[in-house]
Design an enzyme around this catalytic site. Sequence first.
Site, PDB file in Angstrom:
ATOM      1  N   ASP A  16       1.870  -3.248  -9.385  1.00 36.32           N
ATOM      2  CA  ASP A  16       1.624  -4.562  -9.974  1.00 36.32           C
ATOM      3  C   ASP A  16       2.001  -4.609 -11.448  1.00 36.32           C
ATOM      4  O   ASP A  16       2.675  -5.536 -11.902  1.00 36.32           O
ATOM      5  CB  ASP A  16       0.159  -4.947  -9.790  1.00 36.32           C
ATOM      6  CG  ASP A  16      -0.207  -5.143  -8.322  1.00 36.32           C
ATOM      7  OD1 ASP A  16       0.714  -5.252  -7.496  1.00 36.32           O
ATOM      8  OD2 ASP A  16      -1.407  -5.177  -8.013  1.00 36.32           O
ATOM      9  N   GLY A  35      -4.305 -12.441  -4.529  1.00 38.21           N
ATOM     10  CA  GLY A  35      -3.353 -11.394  -4.196  1.00 38.21           C
ATOM     11  C   GLY A  35      -2.074 -11.473  -4.986  1.00 38.21           C
ATOM     12  O   GLY A  35      -1.079 -10.833  -4.625  1.00 38.21           O
ATOM     13  N   HIS A  61       0.817  -1.220   0.000  1.00 37.87           N
ATOM     14  CA  HIS A  61       0.000   0.000   0.000  1.00 37.87           C
ATOM     15  C   HIS A  61       0.852   1.273   0.000  1.00 37.87           C
ATOM     16  O   HIS A  61       0.339   2.358   0.228  1.00 37.87           O
ATOM     17  CB  HIS A  61      -0.982   0.026   1.172  1.00 37.87           C
ATOM     18  CG  HIS A  61      -2.112  -0.953   1.018  1.00 37.87           C
ATOM     19  ND1 HIS A  61      -3.374  -0.580   0.604  1.00 37.87           N
ATOM     20  CD2 HIS A  61      -2.167  -2.296   1.200  1.00 37.87           C
ATOM     21  CE1 HIS A  61      -4.153  -1.649   0.548  1.00 37.87           C
ATOM     22  NE2 HIS A  61      -3.447  -2.704   0.897  1.00 37.87           N
ATOM     23  N   THR A  62       2.131   1.114  -0.271  1.00 36.59           N
ATOM     24  CA  THR A  62       3.007   2.281  -0.383  1.00 36.59           C
ATOM     25  C   THR A  62       2.995   2.865  -1.786  1.00 36.59           C
ATOM     26  O   THR A  62       3.371   4.028  -1.966  1.00 36.59           O
ATOM     27  CB  THR A  62       4.451   1.910  -0.003  1.00 36.59           C
ATOM     28  OG1 THR A  62       4.819   0.704  -0.695  1.00 36.59           O
ATOM     29  CG2 THR A  62       4.589   1.687   1.492  1.00 36.59           C
ATOM     30  N   SER A  93      -1.981 -10.720  -8.297  1.00 36.45           N
ATOM     31  CA  SER A  93      -2.145  -9.773  -9.391  1.00 36.45           C
ATOM     32  C   SER A  93      -2.507 -10.430 -10.718  1.00 36.45           C
ATOM     33  O   SER A  93      -1.961 -10.099 -11.763  1.00 36.45           O
ATOM     34  CB  SER A  93      -0.874  -8.934  -9.559  1.00 36.45           C
ATOM     35  OG  SER A  93      -1.148  -7.742 -10.250  1.00 36.45           O
ATOM     36  N   SER A  94      -3.484 -11.316 -10.685  1.00 41.43           N
ATOM     37  CA  SER A  94      -3.957 -11.938 -11.925  1.00 41.43           C
ATOM     38  C   SER A  94      -4.560 -10.904 -12.867  1.00 41.43           C
ATOM     39  O   SER A  94      -4.402 -11.003 -14.092  1.00 41.43           O
ATOM     40  CB  SER A  94      -4.983 -13.028 -11.603  1.00 41.43           C
ATOM     41  OG  SER A  94      -6.101 -12.488 -10.914  1.00 41.43           O
ATOM     42  N   SER A  95      -5.252  -9.914 -12.326  1.00 40.91           N
ATOM     43  CA  SER A  95      -5.889  -8.914 -13.184  1.00 40.91           C
ATOM     44  C   SER A  95      -4.854  -8.065 -13.916  1.00 40.91           C
ATOM     45  O   SER A  95      -4.984  -7.790 -15.113  1.00 40.91           O
ATOM     46  CB  SER A  95      -6.819  -8.023 -12.358  1.00 40.91           C
ATOM     47  OG  SER A  95      -6.103  -7.326 -11.358  1.00 40.91           O
ATOM     48  N   GLY A 101      -7.904 -13.875  -7.472  1.00 44.73           N
ATOM     49  CA  GLY A 101      -8.346 -13.514  -6.136  1.00 44.73           C
ATOM     50  C   GLY A 101      -7.395 -13.884  -5.028  1.00 44.73           C
ATOM     51  O   GLY A 101      -7.752 -13.829  -3.854  1.00 44.73           O
ATOM     52  N   TYR A 105     -10.184  -1.256   0.375  1.00 43.11           N
ATOM     53  CA  TYR A 105      -8.999  -0.712  -0.271  1.00 43.11           C
ATOM     54  C   TYR A 105      -9.160   0.795  -0.472  1.00 43.11           C
ATOM     55  O   TYR A 105      -8.264   1.584  -0.153  1.00 43.11           O
ATOM     56  CB  TYR A 105      -8.788  -1.428  -1.611  1.00 43.11           C
ATOM     57  CG  TYR A 105      -7.480  -1.130  -2.297  1.00 43.11           C
ATOM     58  CD1 TYR A 105      -6.403  -2.006  -2.183  1.00 43.11           C
ATOM     59  CD2 TYR A 105      -7.318   0.010  -3.078  1.00 43.11           C
ATOM     60  CE1 TYR A 105      -5.203  -1.744  -2.829  1.00 43.11           C
ATOM     61  CE2 TYR A 105      -6.130   0.286  -3.724  1.00 43.11           C
ATOM     62  CZ  TYR A 105      -5.073  -0.603  -3.601  1.00 43.11           C
ATOM     63  OH  TYR A 105      -3.891  -0.339  -4.243  1.00 43.11           O
TER      64      TYR A 105
END
Length: 398
Positions: free
Chosen positions: A192, A144, A44-45, A146-148, A142, A244
Amino acid sequence: MIRHEHHTIEQRARRLHERFEALYGHRPEGVWQAPGRVNLIGEHTDYNLGYVLPFAIDRQTLIAVRRVDPDAAHADEIALASTMDASGDVPEVTRMRLADLAPGTPGGWAAYPAAVSHVLATEYAGRICGFDLLVDSTVPVGSGLSSSHALEVATIVALNELFHLGIDAERMVRLTQRAENDFVGAPTGIMDQSASLLSQAGHALFLDCRSFASRAVPLPLTARGLNVLVIDTRVAHALVDGGYAQRRASCEAAAARLGVSSLREIDEVHLLDELVEPLRRRARHIVSENGRVLRTVQALECGDLNLVGQLLTESHASMRDDYEISCPELDLAVSSALDAGALGARMTGGGFGGSAIALIDESVRPQVESAIRRAFDRAGYAEPGIFVVAPAQGAGRV
């Protein structure tokens, strides 16, 4: 849309060629790949313009693509299909005109290549026409990892080459971020897609999200007899959900109260004392996490993998207690791995589910895996997926 067979990427590409031809009646012009990623540390940085240290993993999304004849009646139509989105051997094809693409249309997995197509068609009007696309992936959805973004990056790399757009890596990162933010509706940063595009095999990617400066940092796992173990909790997370966005809004509010443009400007946690809770805890995670990324880079360059493990564990505690993005399954995965001998462990990704990682000596892998599975069984949780990942090469044509 996930395939788990242990085939080489070249074997998967050949199979995708065959399935593309069977589906669309002509051969693709090529196959491109983009890997998923594990974030070693720096959570989250990125949207706070801080530091991150991800690496691409040896699980990839592959896409086969062929341009539509620009003189054809359906020259502006895109066709999207996935090898895993099928009731039988024939995938379902989503067809849409480029001009009809809009947030929410299409939905599901097809939103990600559609988002990239929409952004490119807007930015490079007149240079993009329709195309046929078929997807195959070994990046768990889903989890975490980074599949998207792997799907978005594979799409932009392919379309950039096929339509001769000449987009450099930094601009591809920014365009996929816009696709994710504005079309998909997830307020993500640039980590990502940067990891998927820029990573080098055997290395982590040290990225400054303010300047976009990056460099490869050796990640000598094999040489040191170490593994990065991924523990997929099977708790699916979705970054378009509210948690998020709330964390991002908290950081922006904290920065505004401190009179800075972003929390990157703050490098000491005592400077956060004037903030009220929970803004102080949210900001403390970001500031301390930036420091942990810098220390991890130094530890890797000095070969101090024990310190790296310690920093991973500290990062998890910060995400659990200050940023509050963990969940019971992630906490159990981390504590079980540590109790069984891991050098360090932390949740990875956006949080609220997904995966944890553990840095382990390969000699203790069996007992670490067994300990995690027993703990999940006793707690009544779904059986976790556990596998080793290696730092892999970034996106490109297969």
